[in-house]
Design a protein around this motif. Structure first.
Motif, short mmCIF file in Angstrom:
data_model
loop_
_atom_site.label_atom_id
_atom_site.label_comp_id
_atom_site.label_asym_id
_atom_site.label_seq_id
_atom_site.Cartn_x
_atom_site.Cartn_y
_atom_site.Cartn_z
N TYR A 85 0.84 -1.20 0.00
CA TYR A 85 0.00 0.00 0.00
C TYR A 85 0.88 1.25 0.00
O TYR A 85 0.66 2.19 -0.79
N ASN A 187 -7.56 1.38 5.79
CA ASN A 187 -7.91 -0.03 5.58
C ASN A 187 -9.20 -0.27 6.35
O ASN A 187 -9.17 -0.69 7.50
N PHE A 190 -14.35 -4.42 6.84
CA PHE A 190 -15.15 -4.82 5.69
C PHE A 190 -16.28 -5.79 6.03
O PHE A 190 -17.01 -6.20 5.14
N GLU A 230 -18.47 -2.52 4.75
CA GLU A 230 -17.42 -1.72 4.12
C GLU A 230 -17.98 -0.52 3.37
O GLU A 230 -17.46 0.60 3.50
N LEU A 254 -8.25 1.31 0.83
CA LEU A 254 -8.37 -0.06 0.35
C LEU A 254 -9.84 -0.41 0.22
O LEU A 254 -10.67 0.05 1.02
N SER A 256 -11.87 -3.98 -0.12
CA SER A 256 -11.71 -5.43 -0.13
C SER A 256 -12.72 -6.11 -1.05
O SER A 256 -12.37 -7.03 -1.77
N LYS A 257 -13.95 -5.63 -1.01
CA LYS A 257 -15.03 -6.30 -1.74
C LYS A 257 -15.22 -5.66 -3.12
O LYS A 257 -15.63 -4.50 -3.23
N GLU A 258 -14.96 -6.43 -4.15
CA GLU A 258 -15.10 -5.93 -5.51
C GLU A 258 -16.52 -5.48 -5.80
O GLU A 258 -16.76 -4.56 -6.59
N GLU A 282 -2.52 -7.51 -4.84
CA GLU A 282 -2.70 -8.94 -4.64
C GLU A 282 -1.61 -9.45 -3.70
O GLU A 282 -0.43 -9.22 -3.93
N LYS A 286 -5.22 -13.32 -1.67
CA LYS A 286 -6.15 -12.21 -1.44
C LYS A 286 -5.97 -11.13 -2.50
O LYS A 286 -4.87 -10.61 -2.70
N LYS A 287 -7.06 -10.80 -3.18
CA LYS A 287 -7.07 -9.71 -4.14
C LYS A 287 -7.81 -8.52 -3.54
O LYS A 287 -8.86 -8.68 -2.93
N SER A 288 -7.25 -7.36 -3.73
CA SER A 288 -7.85 -6.14 -3.23
C SER A 288 -7.51 -5.04 -4.20
O SER A 288 -6.98 -5.28 -5.29
#
Length: 308
Positions: A85, A187, A190, A230, A254, A256-258, A282, A286-288
């Motif tokens: 980040y 951050n 979420f 979130e 950030l 987290s949830k697309e 990534e 975990k993808k963010s």
């Protein structure tokens, strides 16, 4: 060693952890080193104490943080993702500065919800020598972060902490009149409830076929969930950011949830941002992503850079 290509190119943790080196810096890590099923030295990532000691070793070996600890039950963040980040924020600032990443104490960042671990400001000070203000609604987290700051000479006079007395506010009472911040980071929690957070942890454990049925996270309620989830938190942040449009170059968070992105983009458009960027991240499985926005036009950005 396997290269973690998904991490930022400047991230120091793109290769497997050098546990022998880490033990040299932090001998207390040694009892937590085990042989995994591949007969490779590792640590038990389901053991909170092992993870905390690994963090302590990483911070000491790579970021000159000699003294670091957190109260029991507070969030112990994975270092590589947090480092990413900060590096992406550096790239973002560089894009406005003729592709040159700015370093030094003229750069001021604001960490919303810094937590007891103080992780983002520490990394930023060590890597780029930036100054930071961290905010939190939890007095225990504030106290813990202050202990970390005053126990490490590299952090003294670089980071200051502010208690957010109203949990419903994000920037209000934290950003003072006439203060300028080159960026804000966050951050956000979420999950929408404690039950959802537990359910998510159980799902991860089942997916990993873990033998230990323990929560693979620690953290206080304000670190893990927020009433409405979130998006509710982000909505408040975005609306408030408009009130401080001239005080901050880049607001970032950030996400987290697309599934929240479409709503976030729509809201940012409604509040009148002039520029919006999405930076994919990534770490492991975990993808963010980081979403960054500004209310300043091109001329104002140039004036900001010349001033700062």
């Amino acid at each position: 060693m396997n290269i973690k290509s998904e991490l930022h190119p400047r991230n120091k943790h793109r290769e497997a952890y050098d546990l022998e080196l880490l033990i040299q810096f932090c001998p207390e890590l040694a009892p937590f080193v085990i042989l995994n099923k591949y007969q490779v030295k590792s640590v038990d990532f389901f053991d909170p104490e092992a993870v905390k000691m690994l963090n302590k070793a990483l911070l000491k070996a790579y970021y000159k943080i000699d003294q670091w600890n957190i109260p029991a039950g507070y969030l112990c963040p994975p270092v590589p993702g947090r480092v990413d980040y900060i590096h992406y924020i550096a790239d973002l600032l560089g894009q406005s500065n003729n592709s040159k990443i700015p370093k030094g104490s003229k750069i001021m960042g604001l960490d919303i919800g810094m937590g007891a671990n103080c992780i983002y400001p520490m990394i930023a000070v060590s890597e780029y020598d930036w100054n930071f203000i961290g905010s939190d609604i939890d007095p225990i987290a504030i106290h813990s972060a202050n202990i970390i700051i005053h126990s490490n000479s590299i952090l003294k006079d670089k980071i200051s902490i502010r208690l957010q007395s109203n949990p419903k506010d994000i920037f209000k009472s934290i950003i003072k009149e006439d203060e300028l911040f080159d960026f804000t980071i966050c951050n956000p929690p979420f999950h929408s409830s404690k039950a959802e957070a537990r359910s998510s942890a159980d799902r991860k454990l089942n997916n990993l076929k873990a033998k230990k049925k323990v929560l693979n996270f620690a953290g206080q309620s304000n670190e893990l969930w927020y009433d409405g989830g979130e998006y509710a938190f982000l909505k408040e942040m975005i609306v408030e950011s408009k009130e401080f449009a001239n005080s901050v170059l880049w607001f970032t968070s950030l996400i987290s949830k697309e599934s929240n992105l479409e709503k976030v983009y729509a809201l940012l458009k409604r509040v009148g941002v002039t520029s919006l960027k999405t930076i994919p991240m990534e770490t492991g499985n975990k993808k963010s992503r980081i979403v960054a926005w500004t209310f300043l036009n091109d001329k104002e950005v140039k004036e900001w850079v010349n001033l700062r």
